[in-house]
Design a protein around this motif. Structure first.
Motif, PDB file in Angstrom:
ATOM      1  N   PRO A 163       0.570   6.143 -10.476  1.00  0.00           N
ATOM      2  CA  PRO A 163      -0.158   5.621 -12.003  1.00  0.00           C
ATOM      3  C   PRO A 163       0.673   6.286 -12.963  1.00  0.00           C
ATOM      4  O   PRO A 163       1.069   7.366 -12.931  1.00  0.00           O
ATOM      5  CB  PRO A 163      -1.676   5.765 -11.979  1.00  0.00           C
ATOM      6  N   ALA A 164       0.995   5.508 -14.007  1.00  0.00           N
ATOM      7  CA  ALA A 164       1.756   5.870 -15.185  1.00  0.00           C
ATOM      8  C   ALA A 164       0.373   6.006 -16.195  1.00  0.00           C
ATOM      9  O   ALA A 164       0.465   6.932 -16.809  1.00  0.00           O
ATOM     10  CB  ALA A 164       2.932   5.012 -15.842  1.00  0.00           C
ATOM     11  N   THR A 165      -0.202   5.172 -16.399  1.00  0.00           N
ATOM     12  CA  THR A 165      -1.377   5.058 -17.253  1.00  0.00           C
ATOM     13  C   THR A 165      -2.621   4.467 -16.400  1.00  0.00           C
ATOM     14  O   THR A 165      -2.542   4.024 -15.391  1.00  0.00           O
ATOM     15  CB  THR A 165      -1.051   4.123 -18.489  1.00  0.00           C
ATOM     16  N   LYS A 166      -3.708   4.122 -16.963  1.00  0.00           N
ATOM     17  CA  LYS A 166      -4.701   3.850 -16.419  1.00  0.00           C
ATOM     18  C   LYS A 166      -4.790   2.176 -16.065  1.00  0.00           C
ATOM     19  O   LYS A 166      -5.319   1.666 -15.169  1.00  0.00           O
ATOM     20  CB  LYS A 166      -6.173   3.920 -17.387  1.00  0.00           C
ATOM     21  N   ASP A 167      -3.481   1.435 -16.641  1.00  0.00           N
ATOM     22  CA  ASP A 167      -3.354   0.089 -16.638  1.00  0.00           C
ATOM     23  C   ASP A 167      -2.071  -0.069 -15.794  1.00  0.00           C
ATOM     24  O   ASP A 167      -1.658  -1.261 -15.615  1.00  0.00           O
ATOM     25  CB  ASP A 167      -3.534  -0.494 -17.818  1.00  0.00           C
ATOM     26  N   THR A 168      -1.156   0.959 -15.747  1.00  0.00           N
ATOM     27  CA  THR A 168       0.197   0.607 -15.198  1.00  0.00           C
ATOM     28  C   THR A 168       0.585   1.546 -14.219  1.00  0.00           C
ATOM     29  O   THR A 168       0.166   2.702 -14.113  1.00  0.00           O
ATOM     30  CB  THR A 168       1.039   0.533 -16.351  1.00  0.00           C
ATOM     31  N   ALA A 169       1.507   1.133 -13.517  1.00  0.00           N
ATOM     32  CA  ALA A 169       2.132   2.056 -12.353  1.00  0.00           C
ATOM     33  C   ALA A 169       3.581   2.554 -12.696  1.00  0.00           C
ATOM     34  O   ALA A 169       3.967   2.020 -13.877  1.00  0.00           O
ATOM     35  CB  ALA A 169       2.228   1.362 -11.093  1.00  0.00           C
ATOM     36  N   ALA A 170       3.756   3.678 -12.228  1.00  0.00           N
ATOM     37  CA  ALA A 170       5.057   4.493 -12.568  1.00  0.00           C
ATOM     38  C   ALA A 170       6.042   3.651 -11.945  1.00  0.00           C
ATOM     39  O   ALA A 170       5.884   3.019 -10.925  1.00  0.00           O
ATOM     40  CB  ALA A 170       4.889   5.710 -12.178  1.00  0.00           C
ATOM     41  N   LEU A 171       7.579   3.934 -12.437  1.00  0.00           N
ATOM     42  CA  LEU A 171       8.589   3.446 -11.695  1.00  0.00           C
ATOM     43  C   LEU A 171       8.965   4.383 -10.797  1.00  0.00           C
ATOM     44  O   LEU A 171       9.295   5.577 -10.966  1.00  0.00           O
ATOM     45  CB  LEU A 171       9.626   3.218 -12.814  1.00  0.00           C
ATOM     46  N   VAL A 172       8.961   4.035  -9.363  1.00  0.00           N
ATOM     47  CA  VAL A 172       9.264   5.099  -8.519  1.00  0.00           C
ATOM     48  C   VAL A 172      10.567   4.636  -7.831  1.00  0.00           C
ATOM     49  O   VAL A 172      10.875   3.591  -6.949  1.00  0.00           O
ATOM     50  CB  VAL A 172       8.375   4.974  -7.128  1.00  0.00           C
ATOM     51  N   GLU A 173      11.884   5.411  -8.150  1.00  0.00           N
ATOM     52  CA  GLU A 173      13.097   5.033  -7.545  1.00  0.00           C
ATOM     53  C   GLU A 173      13.055   4.873  -6.249  1.00  0.00           C
ATOM     54  O   GLU A 173      13.880   3.880  -5.789  1.00  0.00           O
ATOM     55  CB  GLU A 173      14.256   5.992  -8.194  1.00  0.00           C
ATOM     56  N   SER A 174      12.703   5.911  -5.583  1.00  0.00           N
ATOM     57  CA  SER A 174      12.594   5.972  -3.917  1.00  0.00           C
ATOM     58  C   SER A 174      11.860   6.756  -3.274  1.00  0.00           C
ATOM     59  O   SER A 174      11.412   7.819  -3.862  1.00  0.00           O
ATOM     60  CB  SER A 174      14.231   5.992  -3.464  1.00  0.00           C
ATOM     61  N   GLY A 175      11.550   6.436  -2.129  1.00  0.00           N
ATOM     62  CA  GLY A 175      10.784   7.371  -1.211  1.00  0.00           C
ATOM     63  C   GLY A 175      11.601   8.051  -0.175  1.00  0.00           C
ATOM     64  O   GLY A 175      12.501   7.008   0.215  1.00  0.00           O
ATOM     65  N   LEU A 176      11.371   8.962   0.496  1.00  0.00           N
ATOM     66  CA  LEU A 176      12.135   9.406   1.590  1.00  0.00           C
ATOM     67  C   LEU A 176      11.324  10.278   2.236  1.00  0.00           C
ATOM     68  O   LEU A 176      10.732  11.339   2.016  1.00  0.00           O
ATOM     69  CB  LEU A 176      13.425  10.053   1.142  1.00  0.00           C
ATOM     70  N   ARG A 177      11.089  10.010   3.906  1.00  0.00           N
ATOM     71  CA  ARG A 177      10.499  10.631   4.523  1.00  0.00           C
ATOM     72  C   ARG A 177      11.492  11.891   5.023  1.00  0.00           C
ATOM     73  O   ARG A 177      12.401  11.761   5.576  1.00  0.00           O
ATOM     74  CB  ARG A 177      10.199   9.804   6.022  1.00  0.00           C
ATOM     75  N   ILE A 178      10.841  13.051   4.876  1.00  0.00           N
ATOM     76  CA  ILE A 178      11.822  14.449   5.220  1.00  0.00           C
ATOM     77  C   ILE A 178      11.179  14.928   6.488  1.00  0.00           C
ATOM     78  O   ILE A 178       9.695  15.142   6.413  1.00  0.00           O
ATOM     79  CB  ILE A 178      11.516  15.295   4.047  1.00  0.00           C
ATOM     80  N   PRO A 179      11.851  15.272   7.357  1.00  0.00           N
ATOM     81  CA  PRO A 179      11.151  15.725   8.775  1.00  0.00           C
ATOM     82  C   PRO A 179      10.481  17.277   8.466  1.00  0.00           C
ATOM     83  O   PRO A 179      10.885  17.977   7.700  1.00  0.00           O
ATOM     84  CB  PRO A 179      12.327  15.871   9.682  1.00  0.00           C
TER      85      PRO A 179
END
Length: 179
Positions: A163-179
């Motif tokens: 979340p960014a605020t109670k009504d919006t989500a944050a911009l997430v550039e990328s997710g990465l699984r790290i062993p």
């Protein structure tokens, strides 16, 4: 600057570069290992260029739209985050974004995710995916602020919305699984 068209200012929008593997090079005449696979968002194209001369050796537009994050698989296919549109288009199995597997030897693309309409997702910008060692896939739905993991059958294993605020989500550039 407000009157300028962003695509006119950045007609290619290079968003990723991968080094061509021997397996991919074997599927496209004239392409060599060590060439560069380029993701060009604005023309919705993947291209391969010589790293020394810059000459294009191969280019393919669609079936992806405004794609990101092409990855070369061990067998020489290209898996790509197809940003897509929020409406159904001819030749597309689902509206929205999807993860595609493209085989340049056969010129065929297969949707890896979503498996059905109930699993739809959409990010009009950015977006990444990562094939995991257990066969699952980690997907970043950038504009929705969401990172989620899906099984090969298309079932969501887990999902996180930042979340960014109670009504919006944050911009997430990328997710990465790290062993």
């Amino acid at each position: 600057f407000s009157d300028m068209d962003p695509e006119a200012l950045d007609p290619l929008h290079l968003n990723d570069i991968e080094v061509v593997t021997p397996a991919l090079a074997a599927k496209i005449p004239g392409v060599a290992p060590g060439d560069l696979l380029l993701s060009l968002r604005n023309p919705s194209a993947l291209a391969i260029a010589d790293p020394v001369t810059g000459a294009f050796k191969w280019m393919k537009s669609g079936p992806w739209i405004a794609q990101h994050d092409p990855d070369i698989t061990a067998d020489g296919r290209i898996e790509v985050y197809d940003n897509g549109l929020l409406r159904r288009l001819p030749g597309r199995d689902f509206p929205g974004s999807r993860i595609l597997s493209y085989d340049p030897a056969t010129d065929r693309a297969e949707t890896l995710y979503p498996v059905n309409r109930d699993e739809g997702f959409f990010s009009w910008i950015m977006g990444t995916h990562q094939a995991l060692p257990n066969g699952d896939r980690l997907i970043t739905e950038t504009a929705a602020g969401r990172v989620f993991e899906v099984s090969p059958e298309g079932e969501i294993v887990w999902s996180l919305v930042l979340p960014a605020t109670k009504d919006t989500a944050a911009l997430v550039e990328s997710g990465l699984r790290i062993p």
